[in-house]
Design a protein around this motif. Structure first.
Motif: not given
Ligand SMILES: Nc1ncnc2c1ncn2[C@@H]1O[C@H](COP(=O)(O)OP(=O)(O)OP(=O)(O)O)[C@@H](O)[C@H]1O
Ligand SMILES: [Mg+2]
Lengths: 461, 598
Positions: A115, A283-284, A287
């Motif tokens: 992230p 989301a991984s 994002e």
């Protein structure tokens, strides 16, 4: 690290195989599954001292319980990234399929990435002009944004995506330092060919990396494809300072592969059988768009998904909308009317436009005009509903003007040619022109000064 | 004291949930370090010799056989000067320190003190001398943490006894011992910071009834559905309906002393937006940058899900700490649905029996426990202090369907329900808070304060606005079927006035320079003006004057645009608008010979 090899599986179940008594095997580690004539890749998805559960990307058909060899590689799934990838074609797990040479130079990276530290992000503010009025005026694309297209079977999402890649430009900046990463998941050969040919025609193909997992390729491999593609994109953006546009299509096929795997694992399903972690999983991927302080490149994502039964509340579009920074929703009715691009503007949204339009970005009046167009077009829907009941003749003059505006808005503003590239000024002027169909008193979203500067009432309707 | 040399052995890894054996002697909810990489984790169940641990970092490459080390502490936060202005992840690791340590992408196994323990602050000691008796919650010193927040150094809640070795005022680092306290069980060192376990609410002496509104500057909230200081509110809404914008607006303009903003499983860019914007935005109450009263927790959607679960506890514990200093704290959690989903994911990995939609059966009670940590309280300590924690949680219902478990579970425990409406959002009517289905149970309790501090007639006007909107809703049903033209004139007028209220009052552009924040006094003046128009126009229309006469373009325009045209520091301009209205109506009265009663 010496890799560990085992012979024999304890169980094969759908896309999963199980190996007993593994020693020193790590969670998420990659494995090679080797049979006499084939080598496949897999990944450890659950591990205990008794058994390793492995998902096989290329599927399990043809595997035997006794003869299959499993080699644990002691590392997560990696892809080798380098400039040499530009202009090349790869399969869904990053292996060349264009008969070109292997990628020799380059660095192997974990496809899962890491992230971005939220404190490292830079808020995206640069307006990308796509030349498509509906998008530029009403759901402006910003460099570093993730803006999906919600589509349906038979709707022209690919043509729109191609038009965006062809026309996208930043005001006052020369083209050049851009790249396109295209990831196909379970789409038809024809669709992939259309996109390839379009990129060839526009000359963009030499700046493009294609990762293709097509409809007849192994479904489980699709789980890796967007991650492989984004790993390459991150390299281009943050190591090579390129502005990267990532097209991911079709995310619905990706989600179905995920569901298949979850079902095989016997997980408790959430809505419509999709796993409870679908949000986090998506989301991984999504994002991984954005910009980073002190880095010059960027990743702009345009994921494409087809809404099952055109249902926007289906978990795939729903969870996507909850993660992405807006959505471009295609509308079947407009498509039937022959309007291209058939963008349902009321359901569409760009969350980043508020900081990337207006004074110093596009034009001073942009925020208000777009708000006014939304409000007025939304009122058109009410008037249409009323007209269908009481008949157009019974409408008030003001309501009739709304109908006229609505028509013109769909036919002149939303509708445009596939090669028509409108500047933002042209688009905004067109918006003002059409607002001329409405009485001045109805224009509450624009300022009095803006009205004085731009509004010209159209008397005859 | 718990032995620190205890060692467990991992035997199973399933995403963020791992299991270890040889765990006898470990505590429930103890913070542990997992594997060679020393990933931070927390014990979430103990059974015989085996423990289940949720790991707050990615578990890739963790192997059975690796070790689990105890810390002897429950999962806790560090509380002291240096919190304000920081950005943390879900387990209170400061993101800027992580960035300095490991770059732009998050790495695993990085440990960092939440606040800089070596930073020096000017400490102003209070009156306590050696030999004085001190109790938990007592303020012993103050530190000017920012221009906006005086940080009060307190005796930790569970400590009391006789003060010894009291330092005098001076410049000290955060880990300096300011005094020791001789307690019944030995000596306790009191430093500038204390630690507190996140899952245990900090104690207070008494819960108080709500009295004062948390003024938000958002008209539809303050006027129709107000929240009190110490209150709870939920903002449910489908994607893109405006939950985050409302939360950001509250963080900007609400009249709390300290803001804690939790980005719980949401977008990275939304946190960046706050980080870039808040240092530039000025708090209208003291002229200082908003960042000087704000703490951020950013555990975005792509960060580990178990840290997302922890993030709201981390946030609320910090909120309680500032409450204990006597501050009004407002906490925003965006989105509680993501937290609930984290619970679901972990529960699924534990193979617990699911209840509705795969959520664990204890979902509602967890939601309840969280919201119950809000409230207005009398704090513990030697003197009377009143502080509050207001909690505003966003809810993201799948498919925008409000009958799902998180929305219904939340509704049971909150007292303000600000329901966002897809239709309004699509028409770009923002905030899209539905004025018919939303509610606030605080409205009644706040009436006295508003009457005294804003306007004795405020609530009367509020009721009339509500009445007009309700009537309009009924009329809209008819209009949908037969059109507006067939309505009698008085009803046409109602529809028009309702439209002025919707466009000119309820709709409020968060990104407008003038209208982003609307103080109560301006709300009051706007209400007065709109209702003045309603009164005088209704009177004419009831006397048979045509509706078109009172719907003068210029007058209606003035009412629709006063929110943008009158600045909050120029409220006297409403007088001029009133004069303009009166002149207009006087002339109509005269024309139609309607007499104005005295
Ligand atoms: N008060 C407002 N004024 C102006 N625009 C607004 C307002 N509220 C919302 N919007 C518009 O709506 C968009 C979506 O709002 P927001 O991001 O708050 O939605 P959300 O409910 O948090 O969605 P999600 O659940 O997907 O996070 C914003 O980007 C903005 O364009
Ligand atoms: Mg949001």
């Amino acid at each position: 690290m010496p890799s560990k090899e085992y012979v024999g599986l304890s169980q094969i179940n759908g896309p999963l195989v199980f190996v007993e008594n593994p020693k020193g095997v790590g969670y998420n580690e990659v494995v090679e599954i080797i049979t006499e004539n084939q080598r496949r890749l897999g990944q450890v998805v659950q591990i205990s001292d008794k058994v390793a559960m492995i998902q096989v990307f290329e599927g399990t058909s043809g595997l035997t319980v006794d003869k299959t060899r499993v080699k644990f590689l002691g590392r997560p799934l990696m892809v080798k990234v380098s400039d040499e990838m530009l202009g090349r074609e790869f399969n869904g797990i990053g292996e060349p399929i264009d008969k070109g040479p292997d990628i020799l130079n380059g660095e192997s990276r974990d496809i899962n990435g890491s992230p971005i530290n939220p404190a490292s992000r830079m808020y995206p503010r640069n307006f990308i002009q796509t030349g498509i009025s509906a998008i530029d005026a009403l759901m402006t694309l910003i460099r570093g944004q993730k803006l999906p297209i919600f589509s349906g079977n038979g709707l022209p999402h690919n043509r729109i995506a191609v038009q965006i890649t062809k026309q996208a430009k930043l005001k006052g900046e020369e083209a050049g330092n851009f790249a396109i990463v295209f990831a196909a998941m379970g789409i038809k050969h024809d669709e992939a060919n259309f996109i390839r040919e379009s990129l060839e025609q526009s000359g963009a193909i030499k700046n493009t990396i294609m990762f293709l997992n097509l409809a007849d390729d192994p479904a489980i491999e699709r789980i890796a494809t967007p991650r492989v593609a984004l790993t390459a994109a991150e390299y281009l953006a943050f190591d090579k300072n390129l502005h990267v546009l990532v097209l991911l299509t079709d995310m619905t096929n990706y989600c179905e592969a995920l569901r298949e795997l979850a079902t095989a694992r016997g997980e408790v399903p959430s809505r419509k059988g999709y796993p409870g972690y679908l949000y986090s999983d998506l989301a991984s991927i999504y994002e991984r768009a954005g910009m980073i302080k002190d880095k010059n490149g960027s990743i702009t994502q345009i994921p494409i998904l087809s809404m099952p039964n055109d249902d926007i509340t289906h978990p795939i579009p729903d969870l996507t909308g909850y993660i992405t920074e807006g959505q471009i929703v295609l509308n079947r009715d407009l498509n039937r009317k022959g309007i291209y691009p058939p963008i349902g503007v009321l359901q569409s949204l760009s969350r980043l436009m508020k900081d990337g339009i207006g004074k110093g970005y596009t034009r001073d009046d942009h925020p208000h005009v777009s708000s006014q167009l939304f409000a007025s077009y939304s009122k058109v829907q009410e008037v249409k509903a009323l007209a269908s009941i009481i008949g157009e003749e019974e409408l008030t003059d003001s309501d009739r003007r709304y109908l006229r505006f609505g028509e013109a808005f769909e036919n002149e503003f939303i509708n445009q040619g596939e090669d028509e590239d409108r500047s933002i000024e042209e688009t905004l002027d067109l918006g003002w022109k059409l607002l001329g169909y409405l009485p001045k008193i109805e224009l509450t979203r624009v300022s009095e000064k803006e009205i004085a500067d731009h509004y010209k009432e159209i008397k005859e309707i | 004291m718990i032995a620190l040399d205890r060692k467990g052995i991992l035997y199973s890894i399933n995403g963020p949930v791992v299991k270890a054996k040889n765990m006898t002697g470990f505590m429930m909810h103890e913070m542990v370090f997992v594997g060679e990489m020393k990933l931070t984790g927390e014990i979430i169940s103990l059974e015989g010799d085996s423990a289940t641990i949720q790991v707050y970092e990615e578990t890739t490459n963790l192997k059975p056989g690796e070790e689990v080390l105890g810390t002897g502490n429950l999962l806790s936060v560090t509380l002291g000067p240096g919190l304000i202005g920081s950005v943390f992840d879900g387990i209170q690791r400061p993101l800027d320190v992580l960035k300095a340590a490991s770059g732009d992408f998050m790495k695993r196994g990085v440990f960092a003190d939440p606040i800089d323990l070596k930073k020096s602050w000017n400490v102003q000691m209070g009156k306590i001398k050696d030999g004085d008796k001190v109790v938990g919650g007592q303020v012993i010193a103050t530190v000017k943490e920012t221009e906006s927040v005086i940080h009060k150094i307190m005796i930790p809640p569970n400590v009391s006894g006789i003060a010894k070795n009291v330092k005098s005022s001076g410049k000290y680092t955060v880990d300096t011992v300011l005094m020791t306290v001789q307690t019944e069980n030995g000596e306790e060192e009191i430093k500038l910071y204390q630690r507190w376990p996140v899952r245990i609410p900090r104690p207070y002496s008494e819960r108080l009834a709500p009295r004062e509104p948390l003024v938000t500057g958002i008209r539809v909230i303050d006027t129709l559905f107000p929240i009190s200081k110490g209150g709870t509110a939920a903002i449910p809404g489908g994607f893109g309906t405006g939950k985050t914008v409302v939360q950001h607006q509250l963080a900007k303009w609400s009249d709390a002393d300290v803001i804690i903003y939790i980005g719980c499983g949401e977008r990275g860019n939304e946190m960046t937006e706050v980080l870039e914007e808040f240092p530039q935005l000025i708090d209208p109450r003291n002229g200082r940058p908003l960042m000087e009263r704000t703490i951020l927790i950013a555990n975005t959607s792509n960060m580990p899900v178990s840290a997302r679960e922890a993030s709201i506890y981390t946030g609320i514990t910090m909120a309680e700490y500032f409450r204990d200093m006597g501050y009004n704290v407002a906490l925003m959690a965006d989105s509680t649905s993501r937290w609930a989903e984290a619970l679901r994911e972990i529960s699924g990995r534990l193979e617990e029996m699911p209840a509705e939609e795969g959520f664990p059966p204890y979902l509602a009670s967890r939601i309840g426990e969280f919201y119950e940590r809000a409230g207005r309280v009398k704090t513990i300590g030697d003197e009377e202090r009143i502080g509050s924690v207001s909690v505003i949680g966003a809810v993201s219902p799948p498919g925008g369907d409000f009958s799902e478990p998180v929305t219904t579970g939340t509704k049971r425990f909150i007292r303000c329900f600000w329901e966002l409406d897809r239709q309004l959002a699509n028409a770009r009517h923002h905030p899209s808070i539905n004025w018919l289905d939303s509610y606030s149970e605080y409205a009644v309790e706040l009436k006295e304060w508003i009457s005294k501090n804003v306007d004795p007639d405020f609530y009367k006007m509020r009721d009339r606005i509500m009445q007009i909107l309700t009537e309009d809703d009924n009329l809209q049903q008819i209009i949908k079927l037969v059109g507006e033209d067939v309505l009698p004139d008085n009803q046409k007028l109602t529809v028009r006035i309702a439209n002025i209220i919707k466009v000119g009052y309820l709709q409020q552009d968060a990104f407008s320079d003038v209208d982003s924040n609307c103080p109560l006094k301006k709300q009051d003046a706007m209400l007065k003006t709109i209702l003045h128009y309603a009164d005088r126009s209704s009177k004419l229309v009831s006397k048979g004057v045509a509706v078109s006469e009172v719907l003068d373009e210029d007058i209606v325009n003035t009412l629709m645009r006063m929110k943008e045209n009158v600045k909050s520091d120029h409220l006297d301009e409403f007088k001029k608008i009133e004069e303009k209205l009166d002149a207009f109506f006087d002339q109509l009265d005269k024309k139609y010979q309607v007499t104005t009663e005295a």
